[in-house]
Structures are given as C-alpha cells and as structure tokens.
Design a protein around this motif. Structure first.
Motif, mmCIF file in Angstrom:
data_model
loop_
_atom_site.group_PDB
_atom_site.id
_atom_site.type_symbol
_atom_site.label_atom_id
_atom_site.label_comp_id
_atom_site.label_asym_id
_atom_site.label_seq_id
_atom_site.Cartn_x
_atom_site.Cartn_y
_atom_site.Cartn_z
ATOM 1 N N ASP A 177 0.849 -1.188 0.000
ATOM 2 C CA ASP A 177 0.000 0.000 0.000
ATOM 3 C C ASP A 177 0.885 1.239 0.000
ATOM 4 O O ASP A 177 1.331 1.703 1.048
ATOM 5 N N LEU A 178 1.148 1.761 -1.182
ATOM 6 C CA LEU A 178 2.098 2.874 -1.285
ATOM 7 C C LEU A 178 1.579 4.145 -0.623
ATOM 8 O O LEU A 178 2.343 4.945 -0.088
ATOM 9 N N GLU A 179 0.265 4.307 -0.637
ATOM 10 C CA GLU A 179 -0.291 5.511 -0.014
ATOM 11 C C GLU A 179 0.015 5.527 1.489
ATOM 12 O O GLU A 179 0.470 6.532 2.042
ATOM 13 N N ALA A 180 -0.211 4.359 2.126
ATOM 14 C CA ALA A 180 0.096 4.250 3.563
ATOM 15 C C ALA A 180 1.607 4.379 3.774
ATOM 16 O O ALA A 180 2.066 4.975 4.752
ATOM 17 N N TYR A 181 2.369 3.832 2.835
ATOM 18 C CA TYR A 181 3.827 3.919 2.921
ATOM 19 C C TYR A 181 4.268 5.389 2.882
ATOM 20 O O TYR A 181 5.070 5.844 3.704
ATOM 21 N N MET A 182 3.737 6.117 1.930
ATOM 22 C CA MET A 182 4.143 7.520 1.771
ATOM 23 C C MET A 182 3.735 8.356 2.978
ATOM 24 O O MET A 182 4.479 9.223 3.431
ATOM 25 N N GLU A 183 2.561 8.065 3.513
ATOM 26 C CA GLU A 183 2.117 8.783 4.703
ATOM 27 C C GLU A 183 3.076 8.499 5.864
ATOM 28 O O GLU A 183 3.519 9.402 6.570
ATOM 29 N N GLY A 184 3.427 7.217 6.026
ATOM 30 C CA GLY A 184 4.342 6.839 7.108
ATOM 31 C C GLY A 184 5.710 7.468 6.930
ATOM 32 O O GLY A 184 6.270 8.048 7.864
ATOM 33 N N GLN A 185 6.226 7.393 5.716
ATOM 34 C CA GLN A 185 7.586 7.910 5.512
ATOM 35 C C GLN A 185 7.645 9.427 5.662
ATOM 36 O O GLN A 185 8.688 9.989 6.004
ATOM 37 N N SER A 186 6.513 10.061 5.434
ATOM 38 C CA SER A 186 6.509 11.522 5.573
ATOM 39 C C SER A 186 6.740 11.946 7.019
ATOM 40 O O SER A 186 7.044 13.096 7.299
ATOM 41 N N TRP A 187 6.602 11.001 7.967
ATOM 42 C CA TRP A 187 6.904 11.270 9.371
ATOM 43 C C TRP A 187 8.263 10.694 9.777
ATOM 44 O O TRP A 187 8.745 10.949 10.876
ATOM 45 N N ALA A 188 8.819 9.859 8.893
ATOM 46 C CA ALA A 188 10.044 9.134 9.263
ATOM 47 C C ALA A 188 11.304 9.766 8.695
ATOM 48 O O ALA A 188 12.379 9.662 9.289
ATOM 49 N N GLY A 189 11.209 10.380 7.532
ATOM 50 C CA GLY A 189 12.394 11.007 6.956
ATOM 51 C C GLY A 189 12.945 10.260 5.757
ATOM 52 O O GLY A 189 12.452 9.196 5.376
ATOM 53 N N ILE A 190 13.990 10.825 5.193
ATOM 54 C CA ILE A 190 14.484 10.372 3.896
ATOM 55 C C ILE A 190 15.220 9.036 3.953
ATOM 56 O O ILE A 190 15.135 8.223 3.048
ATOM 57 N N HIS A 191 15.986 8.798 5.006
ATOM 58 C CA HIS A 191 16.753 7.544 5.081
ATOM 59 C C HIS A 191 15.932 6.466 5.774
ATOM 60 O O HIS A 191 15.588 6.609 6.946
ATOM 61 N N VAL A 192 15.634 5.417 5.059
ATOM 62 C CA VAL A 192 14.828 4.334 5.634
ATOM 63 C C VAL A 192 15.654 3.041 5.597
ATOM 64 O O VAL A 192 15.744 2.391 4.566
ATOM 65 N N PRO A 193 16.255 2.678 6.724
ATOM 66 C CA PRO A 193 17.067 1.462 6.748
ATOM 67 C C PRO A 193 16.229 0.201 6.534
ATOM 68 O O PRO A 193 15.033 0.172 6.850
ATOM 69 N N LEU A 194 16.873 -0.818 6.011
ATOM 70 C CA LEU A 194 16.188 -2.089 5.786
ATOM 71 C C LEU A 194 17.116 -3.262 6.095
ATOM 72 O O LEU A 194 18.332 -3.126 6.101
ATOM 73 N N VAL A 195 16.504 -4.401 6.372
ATOM 74 C CA VAL A 195 17.232 -5.679 6.453
ATOM 75 C C VAL A 195 16.449 -6.725 5.671
ATOM 76 O O VAL A 195 15.258 -6.550 5.414
#
Lengths: 135, 520
Positions: free
Chosen positions: B480-498
């Motif tokens: 769900d990219l819409e939910a993703y974009m909403e979430g990232q808009s509070w998290a910032g540009i660098h999103v770590p992953l594993v």
C-alpha cells in the motif's frame, strides 16, 4: 473382543505383579536388579513393551500408555473423571501420579512425593526405590 | 571495548508456583478421588508437570534468550503467604530481565502478589488459563505484566525485549563538524533531542570532532595532531597500515570486478580502522558520521576518502553505522540489526510515484539521477507489470556483503569508487538482482521518538551495480504505497532495511517504547 482386552489387561497385571514379588522376595537386590523390576512394573502397568521403553521419559511413557489405551479401546473415562486436581494437572501427570501411588504400595516403600515428581525415567525411579529400601 | 548489540542476551527466569493439598478431604473445591486425594499426590503431579513445562519453555526460547535457573514453590491449602516465597521466587533480581511465570489454580494470591511486587516484566507462559486468570491485574494496567496468547507471540515479545535491552546498552560514536544532534545538511530529519533518546532508549552518545578524527588518519608525530597538539590519540600506525595493505590485496583478489586503485582502497581501510579504534576507545557499538558537513571542509578530498567503506565494513561486523549524520537512521539500523542478526542497509528512499499518483520520470531527473538507461527501461517494464503505485526506490553507497546475516558467508561483490574524477572513496557493490523476490523489513524512528515507521516489501530489482558514486540500491514493492508515503513523511528520507520479515518484533518494540506504529 471385550474378552480379549480383559484377558490382556489381566495378563499384564500379572506380569507387573511378578516384578513386585521378585523385588519383595530378595531384600539384597542390587540397584540394577531393582531398576529392572521398577522398569518392568511400570511398563506392564502402562501396557508398554519393556524392551522398547528403556530410557524413555516417564511422561512419554504415560502419554504412550494413554494412546495405547485409546487404541485398544480400554475405557479410561472412569479413571479420568476421578483423577483431576484443583491445580489443573494434565491427564498424563495424573496417570503417572496414580501409578506412582500404586507402585509405592506394591513395592512397600516410602518415597518422597517431591523426589518422585522430579524423576525423569525408570532408572531414576529405580534409584529412589533402591535408596528407600536401603536407608 | 566494542560490544555488539546482537550478542546481548535477555536473561529470563522461569518461575513456577504450584499448589498442593496437605490433607485428605472432599468438598466443593476438590475434584479428585481415591489416591489423587492423598497427601503428596499433588506434589508428585506438580513435579511431572514442571518437567513437561520446562521442556516446553526450553524448546520455545529464541537464541536471544539466556535461560536462568528456574525456581518453583508449592503453596498449600493453609493459604499462607510467606516472605520466603518471594525471596525464593525473585532470586537475584539484578541478573533477571524477565520472569516467565507459570501460574496455576490454588496459589492465586501468591502469583498475583508476585506480579504486583515485581520490578521486572513478568511474561505469562502462554495458555488460555493464565491469560484469563490474570484479567484482574491486567485491567489495573499498572503492573509489569505481559500476556501473549501463543508461544509464537511470546517468543516475538521476548525478541523485542531482547532488542530493547541491547539498545539500552548501546553507545554511539558521533563525529560532528557543527551541531551535536542535527547536521547542517544530510540527516536533518533526525532526532531533535538526543537527551530524549537517552531517556527513552538508554542509548548514550560519545563525541569526537570530525577534524580530530581526520587528523588520526596519519601516524602520530612527536608534536601530536594539529587539532590536539601534544596529546596521545588513537592514530593509525605504520604496522596497521602494513596490515591493511595485505587486507586490500585480499579484497581485490576476492572481488568480481575492481574499478578502484589499491592505494585508494587502503586510504578507505585506514578510515575504517581509525573509526574502529575510536569506537573501541569510547566503548561504542554504533557510529554516525557526517557527509555534506565533512565534505565541505575539503579535507575528504584532500585525504582522498569517503566514509562509505567504513559504514559497509561496520555493518558487515554487525555494528550500526549511518551516514549523513543521521542519528535516527543509525538507531533504527541498531533495532533492525539486533532483531535480525543481519547487516542493515540505509539510503535515500523515495516512492516511484509523485503524491498525485503520476509515475516519476526515470530519465535522469531526480531522484533517479543515477539510474542507467538500461535500468530505467527495466523499471518501466516493472511499472507496467506491477503498477506504478507500489514501487519504492532506495539508493546510497554503503552496500555490503552481509545482507543475509553477519555470521553468513560474504556475498559476491565488486569494488568501485565514489569520486568520479579522482576515483577515491572505496565502495562495495552488491548486486541485489540476485535477490529478487527477497522479503525486506524497513524501519525508522521518527525525530520526536513518538512514531515508528515499519513494514515489509519485496525486492523487484537492483540498481547501480555497474556504476560509481552514491547510487547503489534497489527497488522494492509494497502493498500500500499511499500508507507507505504517509508513514515515511513522518520518518524522513533515510529508511534502513534488512532482509527477512521482522515487522512483528519491531512493532512490539515500538509498543515497549510507547510509540505509534506507522505501517503499510
């Protein structure tokens, strides 16, 4: 069919009794011999083959015994209805507890309930019985 | 000393409180007959149950748990509550992180008082009985009581608690040029207040000025470094440089492709060594280094280095290491790496659709400046197939070889450089195309520590393998990219992953911190 089951139960009870009689008849029995008697007794009481249960945990033996009883169509409901504790013991623990009460009577030994509860297998149970007789 | 977070164990003490009747009697609270009513019978069955339960506990404990010796008591129908019960049950509270309690019917007053007295979390062994019987205390809400319905949920909770403990024992080395918390440029969306991080998570921060750190890239002279004249500092030594020369040969020999001169590789290895020495000196298991703030000093150009290789090697060692002075990305990497045992990757992360849903151009305009035309064509193909609305792009230059686990064999790699003209700044290139279909977990703490952005995706393609600079990465698909974009808009540009799915562990970790979960 019912007759066969009844005969089978009586035969196994008799075999279990032979182990207690052997134990009671020889006060100088070694630890190994005592353990063999305890193992044989538990196995026949549980409808299990002694040769196939060496080293098996008591809880697993009780579990197998319940499965065997169901498989043989032996009525266990009556025992289950009576055997229940406030603490919510499992049917396996209850079955084992009831057998231990019978074993203490049949072998005529006083065993600490706490020590029995921590026994893992018939080897450890044999040690408890041997120690109780010689203390 | 450097203590890896993923080596920290959660000390769990199993506690059993049983009940035994002292006398033969029957009545409305006894459900047995015959031998089962005799004194001692309950004690025996308690022992058998204990054996079975302990086996279940041992079989279910995750690797992150150190099981302490169990303790059990049996209380009686005298209904006595003795201090000695609690002294025995609590044991040495200093060494316990969590009590794993198995209650039963009969000793209710004792186990309830145990929960009420406990200063440490009490996790109930999952079963319907214990869950239901503790409703009263749970509704109170003030006790340190954790109830999970199933073993998988309880295990996930233990993993989250282990991560919380590991995080609380972490120290981060910071090397700012200007500000202590937020850089002038780079991770400007990071934590606003580091004292709040310490208060909430227990992480402490140690600082070395970036100029002092850069001075240590050369052997110490009698006069000392320029910024610290006459002081003993952990500079690189001639012996260490000789060792790194050999290490550089090994790395070059093991690479599938090498687009980097050995002397530039050695310079990058020296940076890593000096950072490691400082982490060791300051007892840090994580590091945050500046990018634009340091670059603009022109000293990186002078030294012919970037910090990319330092981050990659740290991550391979299981040590969070974030660039652009993004402390919240570093702490998020710490969380991801602690729950997964794998090296994290962080980068600039952007959806491949603009906010009005139109696909972004992949013809060289931002953010796809670094995508090659061939990769652009493949992206278009995926967009056609998967739908433009579900794709996310992440790129940076700290790729490494331990994405599948820090204790797993290193994956295939190439060696390239960051700087286009002067060809300095060693980089690993890892080809994410070999892992298409791999599930990933992303996580980022918000700058106010009130939210955790967390969720999972699936790798669709790798990018930038055959290029230099800050452009290695991948494209992943989310539900769900819409939910993703909403979430990232509070998290910032660098999103770590594993790699892998650790979303549930992280959501529980967020719960432990009282954070809102932003998921997708």
């Amino acid at each position: 069919m019912r007759k066969d089951i009844k005969e089978s139960i009586l035969r196994r009870q008799d075999e279990a009794r032979q182990f207690t009689e052997r134990f009671l008849a020889d006060p100088a029995m070694s630890l190994e011999e005592v353990t063999a008697c305890v193992h044989g007794y538990v196995c026949y009481k549980f409808f299990l083959d002694p040769a196939k249960c060496k080293g098996m945990r008591l809880m697993d033996m009780a579990q197998k015994s319940i499965e065997k009883a169901i498989e043989m169509n032996i009525p266990i409901a009556k025992e289950g209805e009576k055997a229940s504790t406030c603490g919510g013991a499992s049917s396996v623990a209850m079955k084992l507890g009831l057998l231990m009460m019978a074993m203490k009577r049949d072998f005529q030994v006083e065993l600490s309930p706490a020590a029995i509860g921590m026994a893992r297998d018939t080897d450890q149970l044999g040690e408890l019985v041997h120690e109780a007789r010689n203390s | 000393m450097i203590r890896k977070s993923m080596d920290v164990k959660l000390n769990v003490k199993p506690v059993f409180i049983f009940f035994g009747h002292k006398y033969y009697y029957e009545g409305p609270c006894r459900f047995a007959a015959g031998d089962a009513l005799q004194p001692g019978f309950d004690t025996m069955t308690n022992g058998f149950m204990f054996q079975g339960m302990m086996e279940g506990v041992k079989a279910n404990m995750p690797d992150c748990v150190n099981l302490l010796p169990e303790v059990q008591i049996e209380v009686s129908d005298d209904w006595d509550i003795k201090e000695e019960y609690f002294e025995k049950l609590f044991g040495n509270t200093d060494e316990v992180d969590v009590y794993l309690l198995t209650p039963s019917y009969g000793p209710s007053m004792v186990y309830q008082e145990f929960i009420m007295r406990s200063k440490k979390p009490v996790l109930l062994v999952p079963n319907p009985w214990s869950h239901i019987m503790t409703a009263g205390l749970a509704n109170d809400g003030t006790y340190n009581l954790i109830r999970e319905r199933t073993w998988p949920l309880a295990v996930t909770r233990l993993k989250a608690l282990a991560a919380k403990k590991a995080i609380s024992k972490s120290n981060f080395l910071l090397a700012p040029r200007f500000n202590y918390d937020i850089p002038v440029e780079g991770g400007v969306d990071s934590f606003r207040n580091l004292e709040d991080v310490t208060k909430l998570m227990g992480i402490h921060f140690r600082t070395i000025n970036i100029h002092e750190l850069l001075d240590e890239l050369h052997p110490l002279t009698e006069e000392g470094n320029h910024t610290t004249p006459g002081k003993q500092t952990p500079n690189i030594t001639e012996e260490e440089i000789a060792e790194l020369e050999k290490y550089a040969d090994e790395l070059i020999a093991g690479a599938k492709d090498v687009q980097l001169d050995k002397d530039k590789l050695v310079k990058s290895l020296i940076v890593h060594k000096v950072v490691q020495k400082n982490m060791d000196l300051y007892d840090c298991n994580g590091v945050v280094l500046p990018c634009p703030d340091a670059c603009s000093t022109r000293r990186l150009n002078k030294e012919q280095i970037t910090f990319c290789f330092t981050h990659a090697l740290n991550l391979e060692m299981g040590l969070p290491s974030s660039c652009e002075y993004d402390i919240s990305a570093g702490v998020s990497m710490l969380a991801l790496m602690t729950v997964s045992g794998k090296g994290a990757y962080m980068g600039n992360t952007l959806p491949m659709a603009s906010f009005d849903g139109r696909p972004l151009k992949v013809d060289g305009s931002f953010p796809f400046t670094f995508i090659t035309p061939e990769e652009g064509a493949k992206v278009m193909e995926i967009m056609e197939k998967e739908g433009k609305e579900n794709l996310v792009f992440i790129q940076h230059s700290t790729l490494h070889r331990k994405m599948k686990g820090v204790n797993e064999p290193a994956g295939d790699y190439s060696l390239r450089h960051f700087a286009y003209d002067q060809k300095f700044g060693a980089l690993f290139r890892y080809d994410y195309n070999q892992d298409i279909g791999q599930t990933i977990t992303v996580c980022k703490f918000s700058s106010d520590l009130k939210k955790m952005f967390v969720g999972k995706g699936e790798i669709m393609m790798g990018v930038g393998y055959d290029t230099d600079n800050c452009n290695g990465g991948l494209i992943y698909k989310v539900d769900d990219l819409e939910a993703y974009m909403e979430g990232q808009s509070w998290a910032g540009i660098h999103v770590p992953l594993v790699y892998g799915d650790y979303t549930e562990e992280l959501k529980m970790l967020a719960e432990e911190y009282g954070m809102q979960v932003l998921t997708f």
